[in-house]
Motif scaffolding. Structure first.
Motif, PDB file in Angstrom:
ATOM      1  N   THR A   1      -6.211 -11.443   2.720  1.00  0.00           N
ATOM      2  CA  THR A   1      -7.002 -10.324   2.215  1.00  0.00           C
ATOM      3  C   THR A   1      -6.167  -9.080   2.481  1.00  0.00           C
ATOM      4  OG1 THR A   1      -9.060 -11.472   2.720  1.00  0.00           O
ATOM      5  CG2 THR A   1      -9.188  -9.085   2.395  1.00  0.00           C
ATOM      6  N   ARG A   2      -5.635  -8.512   1.410  1.00  0.00           N
ATOM      7  CA  ARG A   2      -4.751  -7.342   1.518  1.00  0.00           C
ATOM      8  C   ARG A   2      -5.582  -6.099   1.206  1.00  0.00           C
ATOM      9  NH1 ARG A   2       1.112  -7.925  -0.672  1.00  0.00           N
ATOM     10  NH2 ARG A   2       1.191  -8.909   1.378  1.00  0.00           N
ATOM     11  N   THR A   3      -5.755  -5.248   2.217  1.00  0.00           N
ATOM     12  CA  THR A   3      -6.514  -4.013   2.060  1.00  0.00           C
ATOM     13  C   THR A   3      -5.552  -2.862   1.821  1.00  0.00           C
ATOM     14  OG1 THR A   3      -8.233  -4.867   3.524  1.00  0.00           O
ATOM     15  CG2 THR A   3      -8.216  -2.488   3.125  1.00  0.00           C
ATOM     16  N   TRP A   4      -5.602  -2.319   0.612  1.00  0.00           N
ATOM     17  CA  TRP A   4      -4.769  -1.183   0.222  1.00  0.00           C
ATOM     18  C   TRP A   4      -5.516   0.096   0.566  1.00  0.00           C
ATOM     19  CZ3 TRP A   4       0.129  -1.466  -1.731  1.00  0.00           C
ATOM     20  CH2 TRP A   4       0.572  -2.734  -2.146  1.00  0.00           C
ATOM     21  N   THR A   5      -4.789   1.067   1.140  1.00  0.00           N
ATOM     22  CA  THR A   5      -5.392   2.336   1.543  1.00  0.00           C
ATOM     23  C   THR A   5      -4.575   3.490   0.990  1.00  0.00           C
ATOM     24  OG1 THR A   5      -6.160   1.314   3.594  1.00  0.00           O
ATOM     25  CG2 THR A   5      -6.128   3.717   3.532  1.00  0.00           C
ATOM     26  N   LEU A   6      -5.296   4.495   0.520  1.00  0.00           N
ATOM     27  CA  LEU A   6      -4.669   5.714   0.017  1.00  0.00           C
ATOM     28  C   LEU A   6      -5.374   6.882   0.696  1.00  0.00           C
ATOM     29  CD1 LEU A   6      -2.517   6.571  -2.054  1.00  0.00           C
ATOM     30  CD2 LEU A   6      -4.346   6.749  -3.731  1.00  0.00           C
TER      31      LEU A   6
ATOM     32  N   ASN B   1      -7.243  13.950   4.534  1.00  0.00           N
ATOM     33  CA  ASN B   1      -7.782  12.730   5.142  1.00  0.00           C
ATOM     34  C   ASN B   1      -8.928  12.099   4.354  1.00  0.00           C
ATOM     35  OD1 ASN B   1      -5.985  12.378   7.279  1.00  0.00           O
ATOM     36  ND2 ASN B   1      -7.037  13.966   8.456  1.00  0.00           N
ATOM     37  N   ASN B   2      -9.016  12.366   3.058  1.00  0.00           N
ATOM     38  CA  ASN B   2      -9.921  11.624   2.188  1.00  0.00           C
ATOM     39  C   ASN B   2      -9.262  10.281   1.906  1.00  0.00           C
ATOM     40  OD1 ASN B   2     -11.827  13.809   1.801  1.00  0.00           O
ATOM     41  ND2 ASN B   2     -10.218  14.781   0.589  1.00  0.00           N
ATOM     42  N   THR B   3     -10.008   9.213   2.071  1.00  0.00           N
ATOM     43  CA  THR B   3      -9.428   7.871   1.987  1.00  0.00           C
ATOM     44  C   THR B   3     -10.166   7.010   0.973  1.00  0.00           C
ATOM     45  OG1 THR B   3      -8.766   7.998   4.294  1.00  0.00           O
ATOM     46  CG2 THR B   3      -8.873   5.806   3.333  1.00  0.00           C
ATOM     47  N   THR B   4      -9.384   6.230   0.240  1.00  0.00           N
ATOM     48  CA  THR B   4      -9.928   5.208  -0.641  1.00  0.00           C
ATOM     49  C   THR B   4      -9.279   3.887  -0.257  1.00  0.00           C
ATOM     50  OG1 THR B   4     -10.187   6.777  -2.452  1.00  0.00           O
ATOM     51  CG2 THR B   4     -10.153   4.447  -3.042  1.00  0.00           C
ATOM     52  N   THR B   5     -10.079   2.811  -0.171  1.00  0.00           N
ATOM     53  CA  THR B   5      -9.532   1.484   0.105  1.00  0.00           C
ATOM     54  C   THR B   5      -9.993   0.526  -0.982  1.00  0.00           C
ATOM     55  OG1 THR B   5     -11.385   0.895   1.532  1.00  0.00           O
ATOM     56  CG2 THR B   5      -9.456   1.812   2.612  1.00  0.00           C
ATOM     57  N   LEU B   6      -9.098  -0.362  -1.349  1.00  0.00           N
ATOM     58  CA  LEU B   6      -9.394  -1.421  -2.309  1.00  0.00           C
ATOM     59  C   LEU B   6      -8.781  -2.718  -1.777  1.00  0.00           C
ATOM     60  CD1 LEU B   6      -8.611   0.483  -5.633  1.00  0.00           C
ATOM     61  CD2 LEU B   6     -10.863  -0.071  -4.726  1.00  0.00           C
ATOM     62  N   VAL B   7      -9.330  -3.849  -2.200  1.00  0.00           N
ATOM     63  CA  VAL B   7      -8.912  -5.143  -1.658  1.00  0.00           C
ATOM     64  C   VAL B   7      -8.302  -6.019  -2.745  1.00  0.00           C
ATOM     65  CG1 VAL B   7      -9.724  -7.271  -0.565  1.00  0.00           C
ATOM     66  CG2 VAL B   7     -10.609  -5.058   0.195  1.00  0.00           C
ATOM     67  N   GLN B   8      -7.214  -6.674  -2.380  1.00  0.00           N
ATOM     68  CA  GLN B   8      -6.542  -7.676  -3.221  1.00  0.00           C
ATOM     69  C   GLN B   8      -6.564  -8.989  -2.440  1.00  0.00           C
ATOM     70  OE1 GLN B   8      -2.285  -7.221  -3.353  1.00  0.00           O
ATOM     71  NE2 GLN B   8      -2.069  -8.461  -5.189  1.00  0.00           N
TER      72      GLN B   8
END
Length: 94
Positions: free
Chosen positions: A55-60, A65-72
């Motif tokens: 489970t690869r959690t991508w973070t931007l 310090n506003n953060t978005t995470t999405l999962v691959q």
């Protein structure tokens, strides 16, 4: 940003090879143009020794310090059948 698509790879392939598993290339923010997506991996064992699910959690994160995470999800499977050589036919005396 767009997370790379979920993918299944063979067990001898390197899941850290982003040319294989995908990379984020469309980072965008209304105020920050120096964004770089990062990832962390969590690995679960599969049903046999060489199989697993990452489970690869991508973070931007932008400068404020506003953060978005999405999962691959990267599934690693052994899809190659074993090989062997059968001994040559022989004739024996009864």
């Amino acid at each position: 940003f767009t997370v790379p698509a979920d993918i299944t790879i063979n067990c001898e392939q390197d899941p850290n090879d982003l040319t294989l598993t995908g990379d984020v290339t469309d980072e965008a923010d209304n105020c920050d143009n120096t964004l770089e997506a990062t990832f962390t991996d969590s690995t679960a064992n599969g049903t046999c020794a060489s199989e697993s699910v990452i489970t690869r959690t991508w973070t931007l994160t932008d400068d404020c310090n506003n953060t978005t995470t999405l999962v691959q999800t990267i599934t690693i499977q052994d899809t190659t059948a074993p090989t062997f050589t059968v001994p040559a036919d022989i004739t024996i005396n009864c």
